[in-house]
Structures are given as structure tokens and as C-alpha cells.
Write a protein that holds these residues in place. Structure first.
Motif, mmCIF file in Angstrom:
data_model
loop_
_atom_site.group_PDB
_atom_site.id
_atom_site.type_symbol
_atom_site.label_atom_id
_atom_site.label_comp_id
_atom_site.label_asym_id
_atom_site.label_seq_id
_atom_site.Cartn_x
_atom_site.Cartn_y
_atom_site.Cartn_z
ATOM 1 N N THR A 102 -43.058 27.492 28.431
ATOM 2 C CA THR A 102 -42.266 26.989 29.547
ATOM 3 C C THR A 102 -42.278 28.107 30.579
ATOM 4 O OG1 THR A 102 -40.896 25.670 28.064
ATOM 5 C CG2 THR A 102 -40.004 26.126 30.257
ATOM 6 N N LEU A 103 -43.172 27.985 31.569
ATOM 7 C CA LEU A 103 -43.341 29.052 32.558
ATOM 8 C C LEU A 103 -42.152 29.133 33.512
ATOM 9 C CD1 LEU A 103 -47.109 28.676 33.476
ATOM 10 C CD2 LEU A 103 -46.043 30.267 31.869
ATOM 11 N N ASN A 104 -41.936 30.314 34.035
ATOM 12 C CA ASN A 104 -40.866 30.589 35.001
ATOM 13 C C ASN A 104 -39.471 30.368 34.422
ATOM 14 O OD1 ASN A 104 -42.804 31.136 37.089
ATOM 15 N ND2 ASN A 104 -43.128 28.925 37.173
ATOM 16 N N TYR A 105 -39.359 30.471 33.102
ATOM 17 C CA TYR A 105 -38.050 30.340 32.454
ATOM 18 C C TYR A 105 -37.367 31.694 32.513
ATOM 19 C CZ TYR A 105 -34.610 29.316 28.819
ATOM 20 O OH TYR A 105 -33.450 29.122 28.117
ATOM 21 N N SER A 106 -36.311 31.790 33.310
ATOM 22 C CA SER A 106 -35.661 33.093 33.460
ATOM 23 C C SER A 106 -34.168 33.057 33.206
ATOM 24 C CB SER A 106 -35.926 33.650 34.863
ATOM 25 O OG SER A 106 -35.420 32.767 35.839
ATOM 26 N N GLN A 107 -33.517 31.957 33.456
ATOM 27 C CA GLN A 107 -32.061 31.887 33.355
ATOM 28 C C GLN A 107 -31.676 30.748 32.404
ATOM 29 O OE1 GLN A 107 -30.339 33.781 35.900
ATOM 30 N NE2 GLN A 107 -28.327 33.447 35.062
ATOM 31 N N PRO A 108 -31.250 31.065 31.175
ATOM 32 C CA PRO A 108 -30.834 30.001 30.264
ATOM 33 C C PRO A 108 -29.664 29.199 30.835
ATOM 34 C CG PRO A 108 -31.077 32.077 29.098
ATOM 35 C CD PRO A 108 -31.177 32.378 30.568
ATOM 36 N N ASP A 109 -29.728 27.895 30.663
ATOM 37 C CA ASP A 109 -28.637 26.999 31.059
ATOM 38 C C ASP A 109 -27.710 26.862 29.863
ATOM 39 O OD1 ASP A 109 -26.984 24.770 31.552
ATOM 40 O OD2 ASP A 109 -28.547 23.752 32.711
ATOM 41 N N PRO A 110 -26.420 27.155 30.007
ATOM 42 C CA PRO A 110 -25.506 27.080 28.865
ATOM 43 C C PRO A 110 -25.414 25.678 28.252
ATOM 44 C CG PRO A 110 -24.318 27.640 30.895
ATOM 45 C CD PRO A 110 -25.772 27.602 31.221
ATOM 46 N N GLN A 111 -25.801 24.642 28.994
ATOM 47 C CA GLN A 111 -25.768 23.282 28.454
ATOM 48 C C GLN A 111 -27.048 22.928 27.711
ATOM 49 O OE1 GLN A 111 -24.897 20.796 31.833
ATOM 50 N NE2 GLN A 111 -22.703 21.115 31.603
ATOM 51 N N CYS A 112 -28.014 23.818 27.707
ATOM 52 C CA CYS A 112 -29.320 23.557 27.095
ATOM 53 C C CYS A 112 -29.627 24.678 26.104
ATOM 54 C CB CYS A 112 -30.409 23.492 28.159
ATOM 55 S SG CYS A 112 -30.122 22.267 29.444
ATOM 56 N N GLY A 113 -29.147 24.562 24.895
ATOM 57 C CA GLY A 113 -29.220 25.670 23.945
ATOM 58 C C GLY A 113 -30.329 25.579 22.915
ATOM 59 N N LEU A 114 -31.523 25.152 23.312
ATOM 60 C CA LEU A 114 -32.625 25.064 22.363
ATOM 61 C C LEU A 114 -33.611 26.214 22.582
ATOM 62 C CD1 LEU A 114 -33.292 21.212 22.619
ATOM 63 C CD2 LEU A 114 -31.939 22.417 20.896
ATOM 64 N N ASP A 115 -34.612 26.304 21.720
ATOM 65 C CA ASP A 115 -35.682 27.291 21.848
ATOM 66 C C ASP A 115 -36.735 26.683 22.756
ATOM 67 O OD1 ASP A 115 -37.865 28.949 21.596
ATOM 68 O OD2 ASP A 115 -38.125 28.607 19.454
ATOM 69 N N TYR A 116 -36.846 27.160 23.988
ATOM 70 C CA TYR A 116 -37.708 26.567 25.005
ATOM 71 C C TYR A 116 -39.067 27.258 25.160
ATOM 72 C CZ TYR A 116 -33.526 24.026 26.026
ATOM 73 O OH TYR A 116 -32.425 23.232 25.903
ATOM 74 N N VAL A 117 -39.508 28.045 24.200
ATOM 75 C CA VAL A 117 -40.802 28.737 24.239
ATOM 76 C C VAL A 117 -40.993 29.406 25.612
ATOM 77 C CG1 VAL A 117 -43.269 28.574 23.697
ATOM 78 C CG2 VAL A 117 -41.697 26.895 22.715
ATOM 79 N N PRO A 118 -40.125 30.360 25.931
ATOM 80 C CA PRO A 118 -40.138 30.921 27.285
ATOM 81 C C PRO A 118 -41.345 31.807 27.597
ATOM 82 C CG PRO A 118 -38.520 32.051 25.933
ATOM 83 C CD PRO A 118 -39.078 30.934 25.103
ATOM 84 N N ASN A 119 -42.071 31.446 28.657
ATOM 85 C CA ASN A 119 -43.034 32.291 29.371
ATOM 86 C C ASN A 119 -44.292 32.742 28.645
ATOM 87 O OD1 ASN A 119 -41.535 32.306 31.845
ATOM 88 N ND2 ASN A 119 -40.032 33.490 30.709
#
Length: 101
Positions: free
Chosen positions: A54-71
């Protein structure tokens, strides 16, 4: 709102939610082509054993608490993948793909 709703649905369906990634950070919003792009990414993830980042993932959303495979792509052993495509005007679909036996 859509990301929070999708995250909540994934958390409700899976007792141990799988990693989640999105190609939209790499491609932008592709309107009607977004669903097929995600489907191709799922097929390739099963074939190669690499989860797309998940490109450009920099700021976790507190309502979205999953493992988003960041960057960065992640190497995994994968037999199944699910593609969720939610578009403007209610064009929604979810497809589960599996590796060939």
C-alpha cells in the motif's frame, strides 16, 4: 468513510484478519478499471507469493486497525486472495480467488 467501513467488515468476517493492501496508492483512482486492476494484483500475489504494498501509507487511521502492508511488498505463502472493489454509485463487488490445485 469507505476505508473504515471496509476495515470493520474485514474484522467482522475474519477472526484473525489477513494482511490488506491497496493498489490505489500506486495507480490513483481508476474509476471502472480499478476492480480489474485489483483482481490482477490478487492473481499475481498468488502466483508470486508477494503481497503488493500500500504505497504512500504514512498516517494510520485510528478507525482502520488492520495490517495494510505499508510501502513495501511482503513475501508470503498465499493460497487465496480477496479483491474488494467499491465504486462510485454503488458498483460494489468482492471476489475470492484461489491457487490452482
Amino acid at each position: 468513510l469507505g476505508d473504515a467501513a471496509e476495515s470493520a467488515a474485514i474484522s467482522q468476517v475474519f477472526s484473525d484478519p489477513p494482511p490488506v493492501s491497496s493498489t490505489k496508492g500506486a495507480t490513483g483512482h481508476m474509476m471502472g478499471a480499478g476492480g480489474i486492476t485489483e483482481l490482477i494484483a490478487c492473481v499475481q500475489a498468488i502466483r508470486t507469493g508477494l503481497l503488493p504494498p500500500t504505497l504512500n501509507y504514512s498516517q494510520p487511521d485510528p478507525q482502520c486497525g488492520l495490517d495494510y502492508v505499508p510501502n513495501a511488498a511482503r513475501s508470503v505463502r498465499l493460497r487465496y486472495a480477496m479483491s474488494n472493489a467499491f465504486g462510485f454509485g454503488g458498483q460494489n463487488s468482492s471476489v475470492i480467488l484461489g491457487a490452482a490445485p
